[in-house]
Write an enzyme that holds these catalytic residues in place. Structure first.
Site, PDB file in Angstrom:
ATOM      1  CG  ASN A 149     -63.972  29.600   7.695  1.00 40.33           C
ATOM      2  OD1 ASN A 149     -63.081  28.833   7.300  1.00 40.33           O
ATOM      3  ND2 ASN A 149     -64.976  29.959   6.929  1.00 40.33           N
ATOM      4  CG  HIS A 195     -68.621  37.517   7.930  1.00 48.52           C
ATOM      5  ND1 HIS A 195     -68.999  36.259   8.348  1.00 48.52           N
ATOM      6  CD2 HIS A 195     -68.722  37.487   6.570  1.00 48.52           C
ATOM      7  CE1 HIS A 195     -69.295  35.512   7.301  1.00 48.52           C
ATOM      8  NE2 HIS A 195     -69.146  36.236   6.223  1.00 48.52           N
ATOM      9  CD1 TRP A 254     -78.491  33.052   2.083  1.00 42.72           C
ATOM     10  CD2 TRP A 254     -78.922  33.295   4.261  1.00 42.72           C
ATOM     11  NE1 TRP A 254     -77.526  33.862   2.613  1.00 42.72           N
ATOM     12  CE2 TRP A 254     -77.764  34.022   3.951  1.00 42.72           C
ATOM     13  CE3 TRP A 254     -79.377  33.284   5.581  1.00 42.72           C
ATOM     14  CZ2 TRP A 254     -77.064  34.754   4.908  1.00 42.72           C
ATOM     15  CZ3 TRP A 254     -78.675  34.004   6.539  1.00 42.72           C
ATOM     16  CH2 TRP A 254     -77.541  34.722   6.196  1.00 42.72           C
ATOM     17  CG  PHE A 275     -71.010  45.922  -2.933  1.00 40.10           C
ATOM     18  CD1 PHE A 275     -69.942  45.880  -2.064  1.00 40.10           C
ATOM     19  CD2 PHE A 275     -71.799  44.789  -3.070  1.00 40.10           C
ATOM     20  CE1 PHE A 275     -69.640  44.739  -1.345  1.00 40.10           C
ATOM     21  CE2 PHE A 275     -71.513  43.630  -2.338  1.00 40.10           C
ATOM     22  CZ  PHE A 275     -70.425  43.606  -1.480  1.00 40.10           C
TER      23      PHE A 275
END
Length: 346
Positions: free
Chosen positions: A303, A256, A165, A238
């Site tokens: 992956n 994903h 990020w 969550f």
């Protein structure tokens, strides 16, 4: 890997086969501390001096350094005293630990964890499931239990995600004007790098990082300064715990990891918690609609097979998941970088 336009087929195969070797050279130089030493020295060093500083053999270090020169990760100056090596701009910015844009931690995660799983890609393709059980002797039913199998591994993973990020966070957060959303929840926000980019870009917003208790604890201790009062924390799972009301929810590289049913379950919870007029921002690497590329995203999808329960998806597939959860107006922005953005509104 570069263009194949001017290569004959044997050369293409050799080039692709060498991809594994190339990445391991870079990982090795990072792990040994080559780039950090050259940055700290402030001047070019001989291979003998580098080997002595880093406790390596002179023969092995010379070969490693020359290969890094070939890969343009290092530059070499030939003098009467011999060859002297220095960092290139790329290695200074991205491969040294101290750089704000350092990718060192994600490199180490790939080298020491991801590559171990990829040794069993054939088994993953045959079985259609991740390979944690073969690699680490840990149940494949709980991917994040495997990823966070020790405090060291969890820290390595979080630092690696933060480094991603540091170079792509602003691109995805600026894909849409998020300034109308002042109350934001970053679900699975990990080490908080994306949350920090968000409050920097949108100073009127507050971001709550929602993650597992042990992740939140590490984020507070290691990654997010207490002085950043715009960032708060919420401990929970969550999938199993409630999601508080907010104007915008960010799910960066979350969907994903999971199959469609799990994604629908989570998005439905988010939709119910979301304030009217609010929304959800999905940050993912989007496949072309015909799934012909980009090759980086195709590799990420493999992956996901090797490490998780999920896959990479097209914009249409993410839109369908959002619609199934109740979200209406859906916008897609391709950033041209590693990750793209999808915004769904309630």
């Amino acid at each position: 890997m570069g263009s194949t336009e001017n290569l004959d087929y044997p050369q293409i195969i050799v080039q692709y086969s060498n991809g594994f070797l190339i990445s391991k050279v870079m990982f090795c130089a990072c792990e040994l501390g080559v780039f950090d030493l050259l940055l700290e020295s402030g001047e070019p060093l001989s291979s003998d001096a580098i080997a002595a500083h880093l406790g390596a053999s002179t023969m092995g270090m010379k070969r490693l350094l020359d290969t890094c020169v070939g890969l343009k990760l290092l530059a070499v100056e030939m003098t009467q005293e011999g060859a002297f090596y220095r960092n290139t701009e790329i290695s200074n910015v991205y491969l040294t630990k101290s750089s704000p844009k350092s990718q060192y931690h994600i490199m180490m995660y790939y080298s020491n964890t991801v590559y171990l799983c990829w040794q069993y890609l054939v088994d993953a393709v045959r079985e259609g499931r991740n390979q944690y059980e073969r690699v680490f002797g840990i149940s494949s039913r709980d991917p994040f239990g495997a990823m966070y199998r020790s405090d060291e591994e969890m820290l390595k993973f979080m630092a690696g995600q933060n480094s991603v990020w540091s170079i792509c966070g602003r691109d995805v957060l600026a894909a849409f004007d998020l300034s109308p959303f002042t109350q934001i929840y970053d679900l699975g926000g990990g080490g908080g790098a994306l949350a920090q980019e968000c409050v920097s870009l949108y100073p009127n917003s507050t971001v709550t990082i929602y993650d597992l208790p042990k992740v939140v604890q590490v984020a507070k201790e290691r990654f997010v300064s207490p002085e950043l009062r715009q960032i708060t924390f919420h401990e929970g799972d969550f999938f199993n715990d409630s999601i508080p009301e907010a104007e915008l929810y960010i799910l960066s590289k979350i969907l994903h990891d999971w199959d469609d049913d799990k994604c629908k379950q989570l998005l439905t919870k988010v939709y119910k918690a979301c304030k009217p007029g609010g929304g959800v921002l999905l940050v993912e690497s989007l496949l072309n609609e015909d799934k012909s590329g980009p090759v980086e995203t195709q590799l990420y999808s493999l992956n996901m097979l090797v490490q998780t329960e999920g896959k990479e998806r097209t914009a249409a597939e993410y839109s369908k998941l959002l619609e199934a959860a109740g979200f209406g107006v859906i916008q897609v922005k391709r950033t041209g970088k590693l990750y793209d953005a999808v915004l769904g509104r309630k």
